[in-house]
Design a protein around this motif. Sequence first.
Motif, mmCIF file in Angstrom:
data_model
loop_
_atom_site.group_PDB
_atom_site.id
_atom_site.type_symbol
_atom_site.label_atom_id
_atom_site.label_comp_id
_atom_site.label_asym_id
_atom_site.label_seq_id
_atom_site.Cartn_x
_atom_site.Cartn_y
_atom_site.Cartn_z
ATOM 1 N N GLY A 150 0.799 -1.118 -0.131
ATOM 2 C CA GLY A 150 -0.032 0.075 -0.043
ATOM 3 C C GLY A 150 0.847 1.270 -0.036
ATOM 4 O O GLY A 150 2.064 1.105 0.180
ATOM 5 N N ARG A 154 3.199 0.389 -3.261
ATOM 6 C CA ARG A 154 2.189 -0.184 -3.860
ATOM 7 C C ARG A 154 2.968 -0.548 -5.393
ATOM 8 O O ARG A 154 3.832 -0.025 -5.615
ATOM 9 C CB ARG A 154 1.092 0.701 -4.662
ATOM 10 N N ASP A 175 -5.620 -2.546 -7.518
ATOM 11 C CA ASP A 175 -5.319 -1.174 -6.826
ATOM 12 C C ASP A 175 -3.798 -1.073 -6.898
ATOM 13 O O ASP A 175 -2.998 -0.826 -6.097
ATOM 14 C CB ASP A 175 -5.693 -1.480 -5.451
#
Lengths: 471, 471
Positions: A150, A154, A175
């Motif tokens: 994240g 990422r 994502d």
Amino acid sequence: MNPQVKAVEYAVRGPIVLKAGEIELELQRGIKKPFTEVIRANIGDAQAMGQQPITFLRQVMALCTYPNLLDSPSFPEDAKKRARHILQACGGNSLGSYSASQGVNCIREDVAAYITRRDGGVPADPDNIYLTTGASDGISTILKILVSGGGKSRTGVMIPIPQYPLYSAVISELDAIQVNYYLDEENCWALNVNELRRALREAKDHSDPKVLCIINPGNPTGQVQSRKCIEDVIHFAWEEKLFLLADEVYQDNVYSPDCRFHSFKKVLYEMGPEYSSNVELASFHSTSKGYMGECGYRGGYMEVINLHPEIKGQLVKLLSVRLCPPVSGQAAMDIVVNPPVPGEESFEQFSREKESVLGNLAKKAKLTEDMFNQVPGIQCNPLQGAMYAFPRIFIPAKAVEAAQAHKMAPDMFYCMKLLEETGICVVPGSGFGQREGTYHFRMTILPPVEKLKTVLQKVKDFHIKFLEKYA
Amino acid sequence: MNPQVKAVEYAVRGPIVLKAGEIELELQRGIKKPFTEVIRANIGDAQAMGQQPITFLRQVMALCTYPNLLDSPSFPEDAKKRARHILQACGGNSLGSYSASQGVNCIREDVAAYITRRDGGVPADPDNIYLTTGASDGISTILKILVSGGGKSRTGVMIPIPQYPLYSAVISELDAIQVNYYLDEENCWALNVNELRRALREAKDHSDPKVLCIINPGNPTGQVQSRKCIEDVIHFAWEEKLFLLADEVYQDNVYSPDCRFHSFKKVLYEMGPEYSSNVELASFHSTSKGYMGECGYRGGYMEVINLHPEIKGQLVKLLSVRLCPPVSGQAAMDIVVNPPVPGEESFEQFSREKESVLGNLAKKAKLTEDMFNQVPGIQCNPLQGAMYAFPRIFIPAKAVEAAQAHKMAPDMFYCMKLLEETGICVVPGSGFGQREGTYHFRMTILPPVEKLKTVLQKVKDFHIKFLEKYA
């Protein structure tokens, strides 16, 4: 609702295709239009455009489907031999059983043998072959495994611009961070390693780039990469420890006499053990393209090289949740990699059919390039391979304003007008990505020659009228 | 590596199945074992266990695959009619073209007509039908769309325990929260709404529960829900504004004379407009189970009710990224929902084959229940439907210790021993979930009757020996 799903975009079946469907319904209801049919040049769907299936492939598939036909004198012996070979490896000798999640063993062996032949003897291991539900399934599965983290960690996934929008869609869904590298339109859409370096350097500020996706032959851009270019890319991936993802579904679709297909796998091995034992590579193929055009069967495979055994275990586990790829698609893939050989009964007909499809595509590639380049305000690179033209179109300032008034990208506006006025459905370049301020569309070259000529003429007339209207 | 992928587990093809594969290879290499073959009773794969495909289905599939056969006198006219009906709706009249992402139009119409007949006239709208790559694909796609949020607002998905591990696997993959509700083993694995209330109440502390999954007939538990139970569940979902996900792939597999299948859709409509216009429902079916057992084709559909138009749009967009489900699987689904009717040439043979498969399954369901209940330390609920037994097994304390020493769940230890000593591959209850301190395994009832008898006898002998050894 899942926000990642909301973020997904897939232009090849996007708003313009929904509009095409509406227009078709209106035509069916008798509503008058300046044309009598919609021509779906938005998607590489050969058989929908009238291409006939390869007889041998369908014969083997029919025999596998209904094995009573194995006694029928109307089927050739080599087709029966292939069908028996496939069926003996299926549970209960039936296409109706689940296969292993990685795919039917003997089909993976046949794929490995095919790759070895294709690559002039560079060995392929059936354990590295995974049969998939079309190439799309393989690509999204491998990306799913590789993506993590994240914030600034990422995973960055490098993709060409223009790209095939499966990549951007899967990156959104997962994502991950899309890292764009631009192909060089002025240089036949070639890939330049300096551009890879720039993209990587900038991406490192805000992501952890781990994957480099290559599409060769290019979709939507149709370029065929030189051996030198592939070497440069592999060296770059090795240097930067990037996972290479080589989308090679158009490997049979090379038309320019001065181009040929080089697989990443082969070049990797020829560069020596430092590369071939270290660079992680996944390569994809499919039954949907090439000369067979069997999109509906959703057959495909991926070959992985240097994948860590733990990741391989995770991959099989992930695949097992969906049980297995369609066994009929696996069988179709087997016939693609194991076609009739000289001396077999079906060889002559098979070769004739294959050469006819590929010969026609080559003709249409040249025809399309030539005709587009005769139109003022359209510039088209040579279609060296694949099955699309991706011409650059000049859109006058007034048309850009009109598009903005309709809250549309200028090339979407252009393609909508083209659809409404001619029935021809193509996909705006903005669905694939393009340099700011340039406009394109993607059109397949799959309609039969005479029809394609009409299509190209209509695009030409439309374009000239469009330029006049918004001059 | 993606941590959500790492978290995924799928027992039906887990470590025990890998072990079974190793043992098969050893047998092939001539290594002596106390048995001569591995019996894969771990997965509902009917044709791999010798069940013959339904002739009519395969005839239509062969005709669709190789339309030259439409001229052959060896195929019945009703099969040819079905094949023409399917082909006329395919691009280029070919299974090799992509279909619309939602599936071939006329097949969705046939599915809607089937549901309407099945539900005694409750209308079904083809626009609400989505053809899928097996039911698994539909279930994971709809969950992917519904799941969102982080922290305390992570989506909770309620699933039965024991469950079919596709659910837990997809929940892990999506980083959602698994909310367990326990089926009542003492009461034939019935679903009790008070238990749903308890589970929901507790889940609200740490998640945002939005979806309630029901498997009816039950997998692995084989119970068939009463109409009253379904009403209670629907009322609960209405009250709590939960999205209902009804896995009804075993709708044709009901054996107990005092049970019948009630679809959630039908009950929903019969409960009146307050429910039928508000409760969101997705129901799933498949070509893989029932009497046809066509797992390999990966055919299936889902019907959605009261899905918000925006979500429907997102669903089609998401499906379009993978282009379409295998068209051969769609065709197989069409034949399942549109079988021969009285007066048609193939009706008699079709009915005979269908009744033979279902009659045999009913016999084997009773046989399995009876034989397990004769074994000391095994208790088995009636197999009212589906195709599995999920008996509870007593595992002595010494065996639990031995399992712990091997770092295995006690039922995994039991199943590994069973596999190693008898060649019978079943799945430990821990792969499906079970109440703490209880142990089970799942075994299919698909082997032919005589073979199943042998299997059950072997399990009995093994179990008695196991109890003695660890007494």
